[in-house]
Design an enzyme around this catalytic site. Structure first.
Site, PDB file in Angstrom:
ATOM      1  N   ASN A 102      36.284  42.557  40.109  1.00 32.03           N
ATOM      2  CA  ASN A 102      37.522  41.795  39.861  1.00 32.03           C
ATOM      3  C   ASN A 102      37.205  40.317  39.661  1.00 32.03           C
ATOM      4  O   ASN A 102      36.321  39.749  40.315  1.00 32.03           O
ATOM      5  CB  ASN A 102      38.577  42.020  40.962  1.00 32.03           C
ATOM      6  CG  ASN A 102      38.098  41.718  42.352  1.00 32.03           C
ATOM      7  OD1 ASN A 102      36.930  41.880  42.666  1.00 32.03           O
ATOM      8  ND2 ASN A 102      39.002  41.272  43.213  1.00 32.03           N
TER       9      ASN A 102
ATOM     10  N   GLU B 255      39.247  36.801  39.483  1.00 38.53           N
ATOM     11  CA  GLU B 255      40.559  36.171  39.731  1.00 38.53           C
ATOM     12  C   GLU B 255      40.667  34.825  39.004  1.00 38.53           C
ATOM     13  O   GLU B 255      39.702  34.343  38.412  1.00 38.53           O
ATOM     14  CB  GLU B 255      40.765  36.029  41.246  1.00 38.53           C
ATOM     15  CG  GLU B 255      40.821  37.396  41.919  1.00 38.53           C
ATOM     16  CD  GLU B 255      41.122  37.342  43.408  1.00 38.53           C
ATOM     17  OE1 GLU B 255      41.096  36.246  44.000  1.00 38.53           O
ATOM     18  OE2 GLU B 255      41.387  38.425  43.967  1.00 38.53           O
ATOM     19  N   ASN B 256      41.860  34.272  39.056  1.00 35.58           N
ATOM     20  CA  ASN B 256      42.138  33.016  38.345  1.00 35.58           C
ATOM     21  C   ASN B 256      43.172  32.240  39.146  1.00 35.58           C
ATOM     22  O   ASN B 256      44.049  32.846  39.779  1.00 35.58           O
ATOM     23  CB  ASN B 256      42.684  33.352  36.938  1.00 35.58           C
ATOM     24  CG  ASN B 256      42.729  32.141  36.039  1.00 35.58           C
ATOM     25  OD1 ASN B 256      43.597  31.286  36.155  1.00 35.58           O
ATOM     26  ND2 ASN B 256      41.775  32.044  35.142  1.00 35.58           N
ATOM     27  N   ALA B 257      43.099  30.911  39.073  1.00 36.20           N
ATOM     28  CA  ALA B 257      44.071  30.066  39.772  1.00 36.20           C
ATOM     29  C   ALA B 257      45.486  30.389  39.303  1.00 36.20           C
ATOM     30  O   ALA B 257      46.454  30.262  40.059  1.00 36.20           O
ATOM     31  CB  ALA B 257      43.751  28.599  39.526  1.00 36.20           C
TER      32      ALA B 257
ATOM     33  N   TYR C  65      47.325  33.249  38.925  1.00 39.72           N
ATOM     34  CA  TYR C  65      47.054  34.598  39.469  1.00 39.72           C
ATOM     35  C   TYR C  65      47.153  35.756  38.473  1.00 39.72           C
ATOM     36  O   TYR C  65      46.295  36.630  38.448  1.00 39.72           O
ATOM     37  CB  TYR C  65      47.965  34.884  40.674  1.00 39.72           C
ATOM     38  CG  TYR C  65      47.666  34.074  41.911  1.00 39.72           C
ATOM     39  CD1 TYR C  65      46.684  33.079  41.926  1.00 39.72           C
ATOM     40  CD2 TYR C  65      48.375  34.287  43.090  1.00 39.72           C
ATOM     41  CE1 TYR C  65      46.418  32.328  43.053  1.00 39.72           C
ATOM     42  CE2 TYR C  65      48.113  33.541  44.237  1.00 39.72           C
ATOM     43  CZ  TYR C  65      47.144  32.560  44.216  1.00 39.72           C
ATOM     44  OH  TYR C  65      46.887  31.830  45.334  1.00 39.72           O
TER      45      TYR C  65
ATOM     46  N   CYS D  98      41.371  43.302  37.328  1.00 40.05           N
ATOM     47  CA  CYS D  98      40.819  44.203  38.348  1.00 40.05           C
ATOM     48  C   CYS D  98      39.445  44.719  37.919  1.00 40.05           C
ATOM     49  O   CYS D  98      39.115  44.753  36.721  1.00 40.05           O
ATOM     50  CB  CYS D  98      41.735  45.411  38.543  1.00 40.05           C
ATOM     51  SG  CYS D  98      43.323  45.037  39.266  1.00 40.05           S
TER      52      CYS D  98
ATOM     53  N   GLU E  30      38.350  47.755  37.859  1.00 38.40           N
ATOM     54  CA  GLU E  30      38.407  48.957  37.022  1.00 38.40           C
ATOM     55  C   GLU E  30      38.547  48.601  35.550  1.00 38.40           C
ATOM     56  O   GLU E  30      37.870  49.145  34.681  1.00 38.40           O
ATOM     57  CB  GLU E  30      39.604  49.843  37.418  1.00 38.40           C
ATOM     58  CG  GLU E  30      39.538  50.410  38.816  1.00 38.40           C
ATOM     59  CD  GLU E  30      40.178  49.525  39.856  1.00 38.40           C
ATOM     60  OE1 GLU E  30      40.066  48.273  39.744  1.00 38.40           O
ATOM     61  OE2 GLU E  30      40.781  50.050  40.794  1.00 38.40           O
TER      62      GLU E  30
ATOM     63  N   CYS F  40      45.936  49.612  36.336  1.00 37.28           N
ATOM     64  CA  CYS F  40      44.638  50.272  36.093  1.00 37.28           C
ATOM     65  C   CYS F  40      44.830  51.769  35.865  1.00 37.28           C
ATOM     66  O   CYS F  40      44.122  52.364  35.044  1.00 37.28           O
ATOM     67  CB  CYS F  40      43.688  50.016  37.262  1.00 37.28           C
ATOM     68  SG  CYS F  40      43.112  48.301  37.299  1.00 37.28           S
TER      69      CYS F  40
END
Ligand code: THU
Length: 163
Positions: free
Chosen positions: A60, A62-64, A66, A71, A73, A113
């Protein structure tokens, strides 16, 4: 009025009961979790795909902002499909760790997913086994469709427009 059952056959077993190929995929998913970028949730997920016998992994990211995060998968699926668009995805294993190590409970894929897995399954016309690892046991679903009853599909009349 009628009621109908949505029947889902899930196998629950211990790690040592897994076959060698599945164990290898779970280990690859655990290793892939180390490359997760998860500063916001602290939940590091790894996914490993068996595509025609080749292992492809993702984690995964992530990013600031969101919702931009992806994910594990879908990261793995995108890589597998980009590198080998005609390949057949046989199985995907998922594992995750939090601050206290790998989860006791099996990690189950989120709704987006599941829908993504389903599309690849329909496209390749064969099921994708989903191996959900937890330190206390593993769930195995026989296909993405089995995890997504009444899944979304374009209505037939719309689909024909695009075919
Ligand atoms: N996450 C995955 O990568 N896969 C899952 O199956 C469940 C959730 C990620 C998304 C987010 O980065 C973090 O885990 C917490 O939800």
């Amino acid at each position: 009025m009628q009621k109908t059952d949505c029947d889902t056959k899930i196998t629950f077993c211990s790690y040592r009961q897994l076959g060698d190929e599945d164990k290898k995929l779970v280990e690859a998913a655990k290793t892939a979790s180390a490359s997760a970028y998860a500063p916001y949730s602290g939940f590091m997920v790894g996914a490993a795909i068996n595509c025609d016998g080749t292992t492809v992994t993702g984690s995964n990211q992530e990013n600031a902002s969101y919702p931009c995060g992806i994910c594990a998968e879908r990261a793995a699926l995108s890589t597998a499909a980009s590198c080998n668009p005609d390949g057949t995805i046989r199985a995907i294993a998922i594992a995750a760790r939090g601050r206290d190590g790998f989860t006791q409970e099996p990690v189950t894929p989120c709704g987006i997913c599941r829908q993504t897995l389903l599309e690849y399954e329909l496209r390749q016309k064969s099921p994708i086994r989903i191996i959900m690892h937890g330190e206390s046991g593993t769930y195995i679903a026989p296909s993405a469709a089995s995890l997504l009853p009444l899944s979304f599909a374009l209505p037939k009349e719309n689909k024909e427009l695009h075919d």
